[in-house]
Write a protein that holds these residues in place. Structure first.
Motif, PDB file in Angstrom:
ATOM      1  N   ASP A 170      -6.256  -5.000   7.471  1.00  7.07           N
ATOM      2  CA  ASP A 170      -5.614  -6.300   7.515  1.00  7.07           C
ATOM      3  C   ASP A 170      -4.327  -6.248   6.712  1.00  7.07           C
ATOM      4  N   ARG A 171      -3.180  -6.339   7.383  1.00  6.54           N
ATOM      5  CA  ARG A 171      -1.900  -6.232   6.704  1.00  6.54           C
ATOM      6  C   ARG A 171      -1.614  -7.434   5.820  1.00  6.54           C
ATOM      7  N   ARG A 172      -2.410  -8.498   5.914  1.00 10.35           N
ATOM      8  CA  ARG A 172      -2.175  -9.666   5.056  1.00 10.35           C
ATOM      9  C   ARG A 172      -2.742  -9.474   3.663  1.00 10.35           C
ATOM     10  N   PRO A 217       6.860  -3.391   2.116  1.00 11.00           N
ATOM     11  CA  PRO A 217       6.857  -4.853   2.195  1.00 11.00           C
ATOM     12  C   PRO A 217       5.695  -5.508   1.464  1.00 11.00           C
ATOM     13  N   THR A 218       4.559  -4.798   1.358  1.00 12.64           N
ATOM     14  CA  THR A 218       3.397  -5.335   0.645  1.00 12.64           C
ATOM     15  C   THR A 218       2.789  -4.227  -0.207  1.00 12.64           C
ATOM     16  N   ASN A 219       1.926  -4.613  -1.108  1.00 11.72           N
ATOM     17  CA  ASN A 219       1.271  -3.636  -1.974  1.00 11.72           C
ATOM     18  C   ASN A 219       0.361  -2.704  -1.193  1.00 11.72           C
ATOM     19  N   MET A 220      -0.359  -3.251  -0.192  1.00 11.35           N
ATOM     20  CA  MET A 220      -1.238  -2.398   0.587  1.00 11.35           C
ATOM     21  C   MET A 220      -0.448  -1.406   1.434  1.00 11.35           C
ATOM     22  N   ASP A 221       0.716  -1.816   1.929  1.00  4.37           N
ATOM     23  CA  ASP A 221       1.566  -0.869   2.657  1.00  4.37           C
ATOM     24  C   ASP A 221       1.991   0.276   1.745  1.00  4.37           C
ATOM     25  N   HIS A 222       2.278  -0.046   0.491  1.00  3.99           N
ATOM     26  CA  HIS A 222       2.628   0.994  -0.484  1.00  3.99           C
ATOM     27  C   HIS A 222       1.470   1.979  -0.665  1.00  3.99           C
ATOM     28  N   ASN A 227       0.830   4.393  11.220  1.00  2.65           N
ATOM     29  CA  ASN A 227       1.809   3.963  12.220  1.00  2.65           C
ATOM     30  C   ASN A 227       1.582   2.487  12.531  1.00  2.65           C
ATOM     31  N   LEU A 228       2.070   1.627  11.641  1.00  4.04           N
ATOM     32  CA  LEU A 228       1.820   0.194  11.730  1.00  4.04           C
ATOM     33  C   LEU A 228       3.087  -0.543  12.145  1.00  4.04           C
ATOM     34  N   ASN A 229       2.924  -1.752  12.613  1.00  2.00           N
ATOM     35  CA  ASN A 229       4.048  -2.577  13.013  1.00  2.00           C
ATOM     36  C   ASN A 229       3.866  -3.980  12.443  1.00  2.00           C
ATOM     37  N   PRO A 230       4.720  -4.391  11.489  1.00  2.00           N
ATOM     38  CA  PRO A 230       5.874  -3.708  10.912  1.00  2.00           C
ATOM     39  C   PRO A 230       5.462  -2.443  10.134  1.00  2.00           C
ATOM     40  N   PRO A 231       6.418  -1.535   9.881  1.00  2.00           N
ATOM     41  CA  PRO A 231       6.091  -0.270   9.228  1.00  2.00           C
ATOM     42  C   PRO A 231       5.762  -0.437   7.744  1.00  2.00           C
ATOM     43  N   THR A 232       5.146   0.609   7.182  1.00  2.00           N
ATOM     44  CA  THR A 232       4.744   0.574   5.772  1.00  2.00           C
ATOM     45  C   THR A 232       5.926   0.712   4.824  1.00  2.00           C
TER      46      THR A 232
END
Length: 270
Positions: free
Chosen positions: A2-4, A171-176, A248-253
């Motif tokens: 979950d990207r949120r 963009p987010t901590n989890m993306d990092h 490979n996520l959209n938006p990217p990590t």
């Protein structure tokens, strides 16, 4: 994933990324091969054209780097900007296993008589003509999978070399967290296979543009830098890794990339 999902703070995210990467590394590497990650203070000295540039160069060589070595900080990297914004600027890389050593270094320098004598032209410069405009500092911690600053072989002989310093902002901590995991899932080795020598890979713990990671690669020259990046981009392992659904996520990590090419100063130990 979950990207949120958003962790409560960027420092907590950095800690989580290190823990996650450490768990991943433990699954693939013998415990004897895992060393404690180093901390690094990466400083940018924003200079102005004129006598302050030479004053700062001499300060690094004659006063600061020898004194940092006496504190147990090293090898110390010292670089000028070859390609990038805000020139003239110098970058200083200060690694240590002890975070306290880094954060108290300036206080300890003030008690070092040898340093104070050698540093006097820089430290005691008139306020009307300071040798630098501002100093920016970022506290980093090396990735568990690449725990030490590793100078290229050419550094010890003061051979020809350049450095590519890159920062990936997420963009987010989890993306990092996901981007750090990506390095531990093969990106180190793909860089090495392409001919790029890894100097360090690290999480930013304190500093601007959080959450982000920073890494440095070494190349013999610009021709090699460009050719090796092409090899990296074309590598089948990179294509497979970058297509993995975890990354490979959209938006990217990665939402923003900063990229600098640096030259080592004559006094650099990296």
């Amino acid at each position: 994933m979950d990207r949120r999902t958003f962790l409560s703070s960027s420092f907590a995210a950095s800690t989580l990324s290190l823990a996650a990467a450490g768990d991943l590394l433990a699954q693939t590497e013998p415990a004897a091969n895992i060393s404690a990650p180093e901390y690094m203070d990466l400083r940018r000295y924003h200079l102005a054209s004129g006598p302050g540039v030479k004053l700062t160069t001499d300060f690094f060589a004659d006063a600061l780097i020898p004194a940092l070595n006496r504190l147990g900080i090293g090898p110390v990297g010292a670089f000028s900007v070859y390609f990038g914004p805000d020139s003239p600027s110098y970058y200083l890389l200060m690694p240590s296993l002890k975070i306290e050593t880094l954060v108290t270094a300036d206080l300890e320098l003030a008690n070092d008589d040898l340093f104070l004598k050698a540093a006097a032209p820089f430290w005691d410069a008139p306020a009307a003509t300071p040798p630098f405009i501002r100093i920016e500092s970022t506290l980093l911690r090396a990735f568990p999978g690449y725990p030490k600053v590793t100078p290229p072989a050419s550094a010890s002989a003061k051979g020809k070399r350049i450095y590519h310093l890159r920062q990936y902002q997420s963009p987010t901590n989890m993306d990092h967290v996901r981007k750090v995991e990506m390095f531990h899932n093969g990106e180190f080795g793909i860089f090495a296979k392409a001919g790029a020598t890894g100097v360090f890979y690290a999480d930013a713990l304190v500093g601007p543009n959080l959450p982000n990671l920073t890494y440095m690669l070494s190349f013999p020259d610009m021709t090699s830098l460009e050719a090796d990046w092409e090899k990296f981009s074309a590598d089948p392992d990179w294509k497979k890794l970058s297509a993995d659904s975890r990354f490979n996520l959209n938006p990217p990590t990665v939402s923003n990339v900063t990229s600098l090419v640096l030259h080592p100063l004559a006094c650099s130990q990296v």
